[in-house]
Design an enzyme around this catalytic site. Sequence first.
Site, PDB file in Angstrom:
ATOM      1  N   HIS A   1      19.763  12.090  -5.929  1.00  0.00           N
ATOM      2  CA  HIS A   1      19.319  10.924  -6.687  1.00  0.00           C
ATOM      3  C   HIS A   1      18.809  11.470  -8.021  1.00  0.00           C
ATOM      4  O   HIS A   1      18.254  12.570  -8.067  1.00  0.00           O
ATOM      5  CB  HIS A   1      18.128  10.218  -6.051  1.00  0.00           C
ATOM      6  CG  HIS A   1      18.320   9.724  -4.650  1.00  0.00           C
ATOM      7  ND1 HIS A   1      18.166  10.530  -3.557  1.00  0.00           N
ATOM      8  CD2 HIS A   1      18.609   8.481  -4.176  1.00  0.00           C
ATOM      9  CE1 HIS A   1      18.366   9.811  -2.465  1.00  0.00           C
ATOM     10  NE2 HIS A   1      18.639   8.573  -2.806  1.00  0.00           N
TER      11      HIS A   1
ATOM     12  N   ASP B   1      15.408  12.955  -7.826  1.00  0.00           N
ATOM     13  CA  ASP B   1      15.195  14.184  -7.041  1.00  0.00           C
ATOM     14  C   ASP B   1      15.256  15.391  -7.958  1.00  0.00           C
ATOM     15  O   ASP B   1      14.546  16.372  -7.750  1.00  0.00           O
ATOM     16  CB  ASP B   1      16.313  14.440  -6.009  1.00  0.00           C
ATOM     17  CG  ASP B   1      16.599  13.273  -5.108  1.00  0.00           C
ATOM     18  OD1 ASP B   1      15.675  12.493  -4.866  1.00  0.00           O
ATOM     19  OD2 ASP B   1      17.751  13.163  -4.649  1.00  0.00           O
TER      20      ASP B   1
ATOM     21  N   HIS C   1      21.674   5.209  10.384  1.00  0.00           N
ATOM     22  CA  HIS C   1      21.734   3.810   9.966  1.00  0.00           C
ATOM     23  C   HIS C   1      22.550   3.000  10.976  1.00  0.00           C
ATOM     24  O   HIS C   1      22.227   1.853  11.271  1.00  0.00           O
ATOM     25  CB  HIS C   1      22.365   3.685   8.579  1.00  0.00           C
ATOM     26  CG  HIS C   1      21.555   4.330   7.492  1.00  0.00           C
ATOM     27  ND1 HIS C   1      21.940   4.326   6.172  1.00  0.00           N
ATOM     28  CD2 HIS C   1      20.384   5.012   7.524  1.00  0.00           C
ATOM     29  CE1 HIS C   1      21.044   4.968   5.444  1.00  0.00           C
ATOM     30  NE2 HIS C   1      20.085   5.400   6.247  1.00  0.00           N
TER      31      HIS C   1
HETATM   32  C1  XUL Z   1      18.080   6.197   2.980  1.00  0.00           C
HETATM   33  C2  XUL Z   1      19.280   6.974   2.674  1.00  0.00           C
HETATM   34  C3  XUL Z   1      19.427   7.420   1.265  1.00  0.00           C
HETATM   35  C4  XUL Z   1      20.822   7.375   0.744  1.00  0.00           C
HETATM   36  C5  XUL Z   1      20.942   7.694  -0.715  1.00  0.00           C
HETATM   37  O1  XUL Z   1      17.960   5.834   4.302  1.00  0.00           O
HETATM   38  O2  XUL Z   1      20.074   7.271   3.538  1.00  0.00           O
HETATM   39  O3  XUL Z   1      18.887   8.669   1.150  1.00  0.00           O
HETATM   40  O4  XUL Z   1      21.638   8.254   1.442  1.00  0.00           O
HETATM   41  O5  XUL Z   1      20.185   6.875  -1.507  1.00  0.00           O
HETATM   42 CO    CO Z   2      21.846   8.317   3.511  1.00  0.00          CO
END
Ligand code: XUL
Ligand code: CO
Length: 439
Positions: A101, A104, A271
């Site tokens: 990101h 980061d 996720h």
């Molecule tokens: C958050 C996540 C993030 C994305 C990138 O759960 O997975 O780190 O991968 O923004």
């Molecule tokens: Co992620």
Amino acid sequence: MSYFPEIQKIKFEGSKSQNPLAFKYYNPDEVILGKTMKEHLRFSMSYWHTLTYMGTDPFGQETMVRPWDHLATDPLEIAKTRVKVAFEFMEKTGIEYFCFHDRDIAPEGKTLEESNRNLDIIVDIIEQEMKRTGIKLLWGTANLFSNKRFVNGASTSPNADVFAFSAAQVKKAMEITHRLNGEGYTFWGGREGYETLLNTDLKLEQDNFARFLQMAVDYAQEIGFKGQFYIEPKPKEPTKHQYDYDSATVIAFLKSYDLDKHFKLNIETNHATLAGHTVNHEIRVAAEAGLLGSLDANQGDLLLGWDTDQFPTNIYDTTAIMYEILRAGGFVTGGLNFDAKVRRSSFTPEDLFIAHIVGMDTFAVGLKVAAKLWEDQVLENHLKDRYRSYTTGIGKDITSGKTNFKALEKYIFDKKTIDDNESGRQEYLEAIINQYILG
Ligand code: XUL
Ligand code: CO
């Protein structure tokens, strides 16, 4: 200068090795189904977990021991050192890609201009290190969730100025991704979701999200960025209802806003489990829609209801994942990004190595087992057999669109009863997976 002076380049020593700092199963140049392991797996280090996660949790402070962070006090100087640390880490583990990101890699300034200047300074160093090592950028992204301005979302914020700020921030993140030859650019929703419908205009928020993504597509064309755009589904956390809930939801969203030509999915194991799915389900759904892009490799803890981002150690999962990847024809622009962090109590620099090594070994095992399953077509043959009724007679009429309700009614009236259902043989297939894993 070395930041890990005690650690040499990690080598493959085979399954009998007792050396915690050696690969037991990941042999980068071993050829499997015509490609080397490293070409199949395309491992990537996530900058956020490996360089900037300090071990805080809602109840406790930082625990990570990171001696290089204490060589300076100025955040920009610390960020410069972290680039060197990151590349030494990737060289030693043999990880050939990374993801970041914007926030980061460089500290956020008081204004967006100052943040952008910080980014330019760090991107110069990253560019040099990429040239020196041959390490590549899998994808870049923008952090549109940490700063308090994103309290109500970014492109789905009720505040249009926040939408504008987010656009400006993504514009810059795309520019640096392009400059570093990023193979992709990811949109994870961050705070794109809501807590309660009492205060939410769901339609406007989703329309705005789509407008935002279209602007990114347009800007990519303008600057000549040819990398693959990804959306990373996640069902909850930080908001209760994240708009990008799961693969199916994201695919429907992309299709209804005519964005599916420009985006693929970046699927993350933890996720998937938060959405109540297996990750292989999520991958299959994306792949069958032609929208499989990349993977965020980690694992969750099924006893915990949040995103624990643990390093993958479960060979059943990595077998299922790699099976889906092989079945879909392998990665094109994507790879296996370790969106995974060491546990708070694994605070030494050595733990960073051990965690990545076990993650890479676990995927290597998964790849090997999946390749054998694929080569023997055991599961595929079972599928073919299970669905064979659709290859002739009435089944063929159904799949080729040659029949209708009336004709089917006549067919059933003539046939009278159904007495030919067959066993799904789930346990038999699970036993086969065990046999392939254990050899
Ligand atoms: C958050 C996540 C993030 C994305 C990138 O759960 O997975 O780190 O991968 O923004
Ligand atoms: Co992620």
